[in-house]
Design an enzyme around this catalytic site. Structure first.
Site, PDB file in Angstrom:
ATOM      1  N   ARG A 153       7.699  42.133  74.799  1.00  0.00           N
ATOM      2  CA  ARG A 153       7.480  43.566  75.102  1.00  0.00           C
ATOM      3  C   ARG A 153       8.246  44.475  74.117  1.00  0.00           C
ATOM      4  O   ARG A 153       8.662  45.583  74.473  1.00  0.00           O
ATOM      5  CB  ARG A 153       7.892  43.874  76.542  1.00  0.00           C
ATOM      6  CG  ARG A 153       6.728  44.422  77.370  1.00  0.00           C
ATOM      7  CD  ARG A 153       7.152  44.730  78.802  1.00  0.00           C
ATOM      8  NE  ARG A 153       7.111  43.590  79.665  1.00  0.00           N
ATOM      9  CZ  ARG A 153       7.900  43.421  80.739  1.00  0.00           C
ATOM     10  NH1 ARG A 153       8.786  44.308  81.086  1.00  0.00           N
ATOM     11  NH2 ARG A 153       7.779  42.342  81.471  1.00  0.00           N
TER      12      ARG A 153
ATOM     13  N   ARG B 198       2.396  57.776  73.129  1.00  0.00           N
ATOM     14  CA  ARG B 198       1.683  57.655  74.402  1.00  0.00           C
ATOM     15  C   ARG B 198       1.426  59.010  75.048  1.00  0.00           C
ATOM     16  O   ARG B 198       0.574  59.122  75.941  1.00  0.00           O
ATOM     17  CB  ARG B 198       2.446  56.724  75.343  1.00  0.00           C
ATOM     18  CG  ARG B 198       2.250  55.250  75.044  1.00  0.00           C
ATOM     19  CD  ARG B 198       0.960  54.679  75.643  1.00  0.00           C
ATOM     20  NE  ARG B 198       1.133  54.430  77.075  1.00  0.00           N
ATOM     21  CZ  ARG B 198       0.713  55.217  78.050  1.00  0.00           C
ATOM     22  NH1 ARG B 198       0.035  56.306  77.764  1.00  0.00           N
ATOM     23  NH2 ARG B 198       0.941  54.926  79.299  1.00  0.00           N
TER      24      ARG B 198
END
Ligand code: 1CP
Length: 329
Positions: free
Chosen positions: A23, A36
Protein backbone atom coordinates in the site's frame (compact mmCIF):
# COMPACT_ATOMS: atom_id res chain seq x y z
CA UNK A 1 19.76 -4.58 -15.99
CA UNK A 2 18.13 -6.89 -13.49
CA UNK A 3 16.01 -5.79 -10.56
CA UNK A 4 17.10 -6.69 -7.02
CA UNK A 5 13.53 -7.76 -6.23
CA UNK A 6 13.64 -10.30 -9.08
CA UNK A 7 17.11 -11.45 -7.96
CA UNK A 8 15.88 -11.93 -4.38
CA UNK A 9 12.94 -14.00 -5.62
CA UNK A 10 15.46 -16.18 -7.47
CA UNK A 11 17.37 -16.56 -4.18
CA UNK A 12 20.50 -14.79 -5.49
CA UNK A 13 22.83 -13.43 -2.78
CA UNK A 14 22.58 -9.59 -2.60
CA UNK A 15 24.51 -6.91 -0.70
CA UNK A 16 21.26 -5.74 0.92
CA UNK A 17 17.64 -6.87 0.70
CA UNK A 18 15.33 -5.10 -1.75
CA UNK A 19 12.60 -3.02 -0.10
CA UNK A 20 9.05 -2.03 -1.02
CA UNK A 21 5.94 -1.43 1.05
CA UNK A 22 2.47 -2.86 0.64
CA UNK A 23 0.00 0.00 0.00
CA UNK A 24 2.96 2.33 -0.66
CA UNK A 25 0.85 4.29 -3.17
CA UNK A 26 -1.95 5.67 -1.07
CA UNK A 27 -3.53 7.80 1.53
CA UNK A 28 -0.55 8.42 3.88
CA UNK A 29 1.08 10.50 1.09
CA UNK A 30 -0.02 14.16 0.83
CA UNK A 31 0.63 14.12 -2.93
CA UNK A 32 -1.78 11.15 -3.25
CA UNK A 33 -4.49 12.93 -1.24
CA UNK A 34 -3.97 16.00 -3.39
CA UNK A 35 -4.51 14.03 -6.63
CA UNK A 36 -7.52 12.23 -5.14
CA UNK A 37 -9.22 15.60 -4.58
CA UNK A 38 -9.47 15.85 -8.36
CA UNK A 39 -10.17 12.19 -9.25
CA UNK A 40 -12.39 9.55 -7.68
CA UNK A 41 -10.65 6.26 -6.81
CA UNK A 42 -12.11 4.47 -9.83
CA UNK A 43 -11.30 7.34 -12.17
CA UNK A 44 -7.69 7.39 -10.88
CA UNK A 45 -7.31 3.63 -11.40
CA UNK A 46 -8.82 3.63 -14.90
CA UNK A 47 -6.87 6.65 -16.19
CA UNK A 48 -3.34 5.32 -16.97
CA UNK A 49 -1.73 8.76 -16.77
CA UNK A 50 -3.11 9.31 -13.25
CA UNK A 51 -2.60 5.68 -12.08
CA UNK A 52 1.02 5.77 -13.31
CA UNK A 53 1.63 9.08 -11.53
CA UNK A 54 0.27 7.64 -8.24
CA UNK A 55 2.41 4.50 -8.71
CA UNK A 56 5.50 6.68 -9.16
CA UNK A 57 4.88 9.01 -6.18
CA UNK A 58 6.45 6.73 -3.52
CA UNK A 59 9.29 5.79 -5.91
CA UNK A 60 10.28 9.44 -6.32
CA UNK A 61 10.04 10.14 -2.62
CA UNK A 62 11.76 7.04 -1.23
CA UNK A 63 13.57 5.27 -4.10
CA UNK A 64 11.95 1.90 -3.36
CA UNK A 65 13.03 -1.26 -5.23
CA UNK A 66 9.51 -2.14 -6.40
CA UNK A 67 6.73 -0.02 -7.93
CA UNK A 68 3.34 -1.64 -7.25
CA UNK A 69 0.77 -0.66 -9.83
CA UNK A 70 -2.07 1.52 -8.57
CA UNK A 71 -5.27 -0.50 -8.96
CA UNK A 72 -7.35 -2.70 -6.64
CA UNK A 73 -7.80 -6.43 -6.19
CA UNK A 74 -11.45 -5.87 -7.21
CA UNK A 75 -10.55 -4.07 -10.48
CA UNK A 76 -10.54 -7.18 -12.75
CA UNK A 77 -14.03 -8.13 -11.53
CA UNK A 78 -15.23 -4.96 -13.24
CA UNK A 79 -13.92 -6.55 -16.44
CA UNK A 80 -16.23 -9.50 -15.67
CA UNK A 81 -19.30 -7.28 -15.47
CA UNK A 82 -19.36 -6.81 -11.67
CA UNK A 83 -20.40 -3.28 -10.74
CA UNK A 84 -19.04 -1.67 -7.58
CA UNK A 85 -18.26 1.61 -5.89
CA UNK A 86 -15.36 2.42 -3.55
CA UNK A 87 -16.17 4.23 -0.31
CA UNK A 88 -13.34 3.73 0.56
CA UNK A 89 -13.48 -0.09 0.30
CA UNK A 90 -15.31 -1.96 -2.48
CA UNK A 91 -19.12 -2.01 -2.17
CA UNK A 92 -21.28 -4.16 -4.44
CA UNK A 93 -24.51 -6.11 -4.30
CA UNK A 94 -23.96 -9.51 -2.68
CA UNK A 95 -23.63 -12.30 -5.28
CA UNK A 96 -24.76 -15.89 -4.85
CA UNK A 97 -22.37 -18.74 -5.67
CA UNK A 98 -24.47 -19.55 -8.73
CA UNK A 99 -24.20 -15.96 -9.95
CA UNK A 100 -20.42 -16.08 -9.54
CA UNK A 101 -20.37 -19.26 -11.66
CA UNK A 102 -22.37 -17.49 -14.35
CA UNK A 103 -20.19 -14.38 -14.53
CA UNK A 104 -18.76 -13.76 -18.00
CA UNK A 105 -15.07 -14.45 -18.58
CA UNK A 106 -12.72 -11.53 -18.06
CA UNK A 107 -12.69 -9.21 -21.05
CA UNK A 108 -9.08 -7.96 -20.92
CA UNK A 109 -9.98 -4.99 -23.15
CA UNK A 110 -12.15 -3.72 -20.31
CA UNK A 111 -9.13 -3.66 -17.99
CA UNK A 112 -6.64 -2.67 -20.68
CA UNK A 113 -5.99 0.50 -18.66
CA UNK A 114 -4.03 -1.65 -16.16
CA UNK A 115 -1.74 -2.89 -18.96
CA UNK A 116 -1.33 0.68 -20.19
CA UNK A 117 -0.45 1.88 -16.66
CA UNK A 118 2.20 -0.87 -16.45
CA UNK A 119 3.70 0.18 -19.80
CA UNK A 120 3.84 3.82 -18.70
CA UNK A 121 5.40 3.01 -15.33
CA UNK A 122 7.92 0.76 -17.09
CA UNK A 123 9.21 3.63 -19.20
CA UNK A 124 9.54 5.95 -16.18
CA UNK A 125 11.01 3.91 -13.32
CA UNK A 126 14.77 3.43 -12.96
CA UNK A 127 15.81 0.16 -14.66
CA UNK A 128 16.72 -1.41 -11.31
CA UNK A 129 13.19 -0.85 -9.94
CA UNK A 130 10.83 -3.81 -10.42
CA UNK A 131 7.32 -3.12 -11.70
CA UNK A 132 4.95 -5.18 -9.52
CA UNK A 133 1.60 -6.36 -10.87
CA UNK A 134 -0.97 -8.06 -8.65
CA UNK A 135 -4.34 -9.74 -8.33
CA UNK A 136 -6.61 -10.87 -5.54
CA UNK A 137 -6.59 -14.59 -4.82
CA UNK A 138 -9.83 -16.51 -5.50
CA UNK A 139 -10.89 -17.04 -1.86
CA UNK A 140 -10.44 -13.35 -1.09
CA UNK A 141 -12.35 -12.24 -4.20
CA UNK A 142 -15.14 -14.72 -3.44
CA UNK A 143 -15.31 -13.29 0.09
CA UNK A 144 -16.04 -9.78 -1.26
CA UNK A 145 -18.44 -11.06 -3.95
CA UNK A 146 -20.60 -13.10 -1.54
CA UNK A 147 -20.50 -10.47 1.22
CA UNK A 148 -21.04 -7.43 -1.01
CA UNK A 149 -18.08 -5.57 0.55
CA UNK A 150 -15.71 -5.62 3.49
CA UNK A 151 -16.42 -7.55 6.69
CA UNK A 152 -14.60 -8.64 9.82
CA UNK A 153 -15.35 -12.33 9.48
CA UNK A 154 -16.79 -12.89 5.97
CA UNK A 155 -19.33 -15.47 7.11
CA UNK A 156 -20.98 -15.63 3.67
CA UNK A 157 -17.75 -17.03 2.17
CA UNK A 158 -17.12 -19.38 5.10
CA UNK A 159 -20.67 -20.73 4.96
CA UNK A 160 -20.44 -21.26 1.18
CA UNK A 161 -17.15 -23.17 1.42
CA UNK A 162 -18.68 -25.57 3.97
CA UNK A 163 -22.30 -25.86 2.86
CA UNK A 164 -21.90 -25.90 -0.89
CA UNK A 165 -18.37 -27.19 -1.35
CA UNK A 166 -18.74 -28.39 -4.94
CA UNK A 167 -20.17 -25.10 -6.25
CA UNK A 168 -17.64 -23.15 -4.15
CA UNK A 169 -14.77 -25.16 -5.66
CA UNK A 170 -16.12 -24.47 -9.15
CA UNK A 171 -16.46 -20.73 -8.41
CA UNK A 172 -12.88 -20.63 -7.09
CA UNK A 173 -11.64 -22.46 -10.17
CA UNK A 174 -13.36 -19.95 -12.37
CA UNK A 175 -11.90 -16.98 -10.48
CA UNK A 176 -8.47 -18.63 -10.62
CA UNK A 177 -8.69 -19.04 -14.39
CA UNK A 178 -9.65 -15.39 -14.88
CA UNK A 179 -6.96 -14.10 -12.48
CA UNK A 180 -4.38 -16.17 -14.37
CA UNK A 181 -5.47 -14.40 -17.56
CA UNK A 182 -5.37 -11.02 -15.81
CA UNK A 183 -1.88 -11.63 -14.38
CA UNK A 184 -0.69 -12.89 -17.78
CA UNK A 185 -1.84 -9.61 -19.29
CA UNK A 186 0.17 -7.71 -16.68
CA UNK A 187 3.34 -9.73 -17.29
CA UNK A 188 2.98 -9.25 -21.01
CA UNK A 189 2.66 -5.49 -20.43
CA UNK A 190 5.96 -5.49 -18.52
CA UNK A 191 5.32 -6.43 -14.88
CA UNK A 192 8.60 -7.94 -13.59
CA UNK A 193 7.00 -9.56 -10.53
CA UNK A 194 3.41 -10.37 -9.57
CA UNK A 195 1.87 -10.71 -6.13
CA UNK A 196 -1.31 -12.59 -5.26
CA UNK A 197 -3.14 -11.06 -2.26
CA UNK A 198 -5.10 -13.62 -0.21
CA UNK A 199 -6.07 -11.24 2.57
CA UNK A 200 -8.95 -13.34 3.97
CA UNK A 201 -7.77 -16.93 3.36
CA UNK A 202 -6.51 -17.03 6.96
CA UNK A 203 -10.15 -17.05 8.13
CA UNK A 204 -10.66 -20.64 7.01
CA UNK A 205 -9.64 -23.81 8.83
CA UNK A 206 -6.58 -25.80 7.82
CA UNK A 207 -8.45 -28.49 5.88
CA UNK A 208 -10.42 -25.93 3.81
CA UNK A 209 -7.26 -23.92 3.23
CA UNK A 210 -5.59 -27.03 1.83
CA UNK A 211 -8.50 -28.32 -0.25
CA UNK A 212 -9.82 -25.03 -1.67
CA UNK A 213 -7.56 -21.99 -1.09
CA UNK A 214 -4.26 -23.60 -2.09
CA UNK A 215 -5.32 -25.10 -5.46
CA UNK A 216 -7.10 -21.86 -6.43
CA UNK A 217 -4.08 -19.72 -5.58
CA UNK A 218 -1.77 -22.18 -7.32
CA UNK A 219 -3.84 -22.11 -10.52
CA UNK A 220 -3.91 -18.30 -10.49
CA UNK A 221 -0.09 -18.22 -10.67
CA UNK A 222 0.66 -21.35 -12.72
CA UNK A 223 3.07 -20.95 -15.62
CA UNK A 224 3.46 -17.17 -15.44
CA UNK A 225 6.58 -15.86 -17.08
CA UNK A 226 7.64 -13.78 -14.02
CA UNK A 227 8.54 -14.53 -10.39
CA UNK A 228 5.55 -14.66 -8.04
CA UNK A 229 4.74 -13.78 -4.42
CA UNK A 230 1.82 -15.16 -2.39
CA UNK A 231 0.61 -13.17 0.61
CA UNK A 232 -1.99 -14.37 3.10
CA UNK A 233 -1.81 -12.25 6.28
CA UNK A 234 -3.21 -13.72 9.50
CA UNK A 235 -2.39 -17.20 8.22
CA UNK A 236 0.44 -18.35 10.45
CA UNK A 237 -1.39 -21.66 10.99
CA UNK A 238 -1.13 -22.42 7.27
CA UNK A 239 2.55 -21.71 6.51
CA UNK A 240 3.51 -25.33 5.65
CA UNK A 241 0.52 -25.55 3.30
CA UNK A 242 1.19 -22.17 1.69
CA UNK A 243 4.39 -23.62 0.25
CA UNK A 244 2.17 -25.81 -1.96
CA UNK A 245 0.95 -22.68 -3.79
CA UNK A 246 4.24 -22.88 -5.69
CA UNK A 247 5.15 -19.17 -5.53
CA UNK A 248 8.76 -17.99 -5.59
CA UNK A 249 8.23 -15.91 -2.45
CA UNK A 250 5.79 -15.56 0.44
CA UNK A 251 4.71 -12.49 2.39
CA UNK A 252 4.75 -13.07 6.15
CA UNK A 253 2.83 -10.90 8.61
CA UNK A 254 4.30 -9.73 11.94
CA UNK A 255 2.68 -12.36 14.16
CA UNK A 256 5.16 -15.15 13.36
CA UNK A 257 8.93 -14.62 13.84
CA UNK A 258 10.45 -14.41 10.36
CA UNK A 259 12.92 -17.29 10.72
CA UNK A 260 10.25 -19.59 12.14
CA UNK A 261 8.01 -18.76 9.17
CA UNK A 262 10.93 -19.32 6.80
CA UNK A 263 11.73 -22.74 8.28
CA UNK A 264 8.09 -23.75 7.80
CA UNK A 265 7.89 -22.40 4.22
CA UNK A 266 11.11 -24.02 2.97
CA UNK A 267 13.55 -23.01 0.22
CA UNK A 268 11.69 -19.92 -1.03
CA UNK A 269 12.02 -16.15 -0.76
CA UNK A 270 10.36 -14.47 2.24
CA UNK A 271 8.94 -10.96 2.31
CA UNK A 272 8.09 -8.95 5.42
CA UNK A 273 7.55 -9.00 8.36
CA UNK A 274 7.85 -5.70 10.20
CA UNK A 275 4.69 -4.73 12.11
CA UNK A 276 3.13 -1.71 10.28
CA UNK A 277 2.75 -0.18 13.77
CA UNK A 278 6.54 0.27 13.86
CA UNK A 279 6.22 2.94 11.14
CA UNK A 280 3.88 4.88 13.47
CA UNK A 281 6.65 5.19 16.10
CA UNK A 282 9.78 7.33 15.62
CA UNK A 283 12.99 7.11 13.55
CA UNK A 284 15.10 5.70 16.41
CA UNK A 285 12.62 2.90 17.14
CA UNK A 286 12.29 2.18 13.42
CA UNK A 287 16.08 1.94 13.02
CA UNK A 288 16.41 -0.47 15.92
CA UNK A 289 13.49 -2.65 14.74
CA UNK A 290 14.95 -2.81 11.21
CA UNK A 291 18.34 -3.76 12.65
CA UNK A 292 16.78 -6.48 14.79
CA UNK A 293 14.96 -7.93 11.78
CA UNK A 294 18.07 -7.84 9.58
CA UNK A 295 20.07 -9.50 12.35
CA UNK A 296 17.59 -12.36 12.51
CA UNK A 297 17.73 -12.88 8.75
CA UNK A 298 21.55 -12.64 8.80
CA UNK A 299 21.86 -12.11 5.05
CA UNK A 300 19.99 -15.29 4.01
CA UNK A 301 19.40 -15.01 0.24
CA UNK A 302 15.78 -14.44 -0.70
CA UNK A 303 14.86 -11.86 1.93
CA UNK A 304 12.66 -8.96 0.79
CA UNK A 305 12.11 -6.09 3.22
CA UNK A 306 8.47 -5.07 3.58
CA UNK A 307 5.86 -4.70 6.28
CA UNK A 308 3.72 -7.53 7.58
CA UNK A 309 0.66 -5.88 5.98
CA UNK A 310 -0.19 -2.55 4.30
CA UNK A 311 1.20 0.72 5.58
CA UNK A 312 -1.28 2.56 7.83
CA UNK A 313 -2.80 5.74 6.42
CA UNK A 314 -1.66 7.74 9.46
CA UNK A 315 2.03 6.93 8.91
CA UNK A 316 4.22 10.07 8.70
CA UNK A 317 6.15 9.93 5.37
CA UNK A 318 9.36 10.89 7.28
CA UNK A 319 9.10 7.56 9.08
CA UNK A 320 9.11 5.77 5.73
CA UNK A 321 12.30 7.65 4.86
CA UNK A 322 13.78 6.48 8.18
CA UNK A 323 12.74 2.88 7.37
CA UNK A 324 14.40 2.92 3.94
CA UNK A 325 17.55 4.63 5.28
CA UNK A 326 17.85 2.09 8.09
CA UNK A 327 17.90 -0.74 5.53
CA UNK A 328 20.50 0.99 3.36
CA UNK A 329 22.70 2.06 6.30
O1 1CP B 1 -8.06 6.68 -1.73
C1 1CP B 1 -8.86 5.85 -1.25
O2 1CP B 1 -9.77 6.20 -0.49
C2 1CP B 1 -8.79 4.42 -1.67
C3 1CP B 1 -8.12 3.49 -0.72
C4 1CP B 1 -7.61 2.32 -1.55
C5 1CP B 1 -6.34 2.23 -2.14
C6 1CP B 1 -5.21 3.23 -2.06
C7 1CP B 1 -8.34 1.17 -1.92
C8 1CP B 1 -9.75 0.81 -1.58
N1 1CP B 1 -7.53 0.38 -2.72
C9 1CP B 1 -6.31 1.00 -2.88
C10 1CP B 1 -5.20 0.53 -3.75
C11 1CP B 1 -4.72 -0.85 -3.60
N2 1CP B 1 -5.43 -1.88 -3.03
C12 1CP B 1 -3.49 -1.37 -4.08
C13 1CP B 1 -2.44 -0.62 -4.93
C14 1CP B 1 -1.63 0.36 -4.20
C15 1CP B 1 -0.51 -0.10 -3.32
O3 1CP B 1 -0.45 -1.23 -2.83
O4 1CP B 1 0.38 0.74 -3.14
C16 1CP B 1 -3.44 -2.71 -3.73
C17 1CP B 1 -2.31 -3.69 -3.98
C18 1CP B 1 -4.67 -3.02 -3.09
C19 1CP B 1 -5.03 -4.37 -2.66
C20 1CP B 1 -6.26 -4.58 -1.85
N3 1CP B 1 -7.47 -3.97 -1.96
C21 1CP B 1 -6.36 -5.61 -0.88
C22 1CP B 1 -5.24 -6.59 -0.58
C23 1CP B 1 -4.20 -6.01 0.28
C24 1CP B 1 -4.47 -5.93 1.74
O5 1CP B 1 -4.37 -4.83 2.26
O6 1CP B 1 -4.72 -6.97 2.35
C25 1CP B 1 -7.64 -5.56 -0.36
C26 1CP B 1 -8.22 -6.46 0.73
C27 1CP B 1 -8.35 -4.54 -1.03
C28 1CP B 1 -9.78 -4.15 -0.88
C29 1CP B 1 -9.89 -2.72 -0.54
N4 1CP B 1 -9.77 -1.72 -1.47
C30 1CP B 1 -9.85 -0.49 -0.87
C31 1CP B 1 -10.01 -0.73 0.54
C32 1CP B 1 -10.16 0.34 1.58
C33 1CP B 1 -10.04 -2.13 0.73
C34 1CP B 1 -10.26 -2.87 2.06
C35 1CP B 1 -11.74 -2.97 2.24
C36 1CP B 1 -12.24 -3.81 3.36
O7 1CP B 1 -12.04 -5.04 3.38
O8 1CP B 1 -12.96 -3.25 4.19
Amino acid sequence: MSQSLVDALRLSPLPRPPVWIMRQAGRYLPEYRELRERHSFKEAVSTPEVAAEITLQPIRRFGLDGAVIFADIMTPLEGMGVEMTFDPGPTLRPYTLREVLELPDLDTDRVGFVAETIRRVGTEVPSETAVIGFAGAPVTLLAYLLEGGGSKDFFAMRVALRADTTAAAAALEKLAREMRVYLGMQVEAGAHVVQLFDTWAGLVDLATFESLAVPAARASLAGLDAPTIYFAPGSGHTLELQAKVGANGYGVDWRTPIMEAWARLGEVAVQGNLDPAVLLTDPATIASEVKALLNQVAGRPGHIMNLGHGIDRHTPPENVTAFVEAIRA
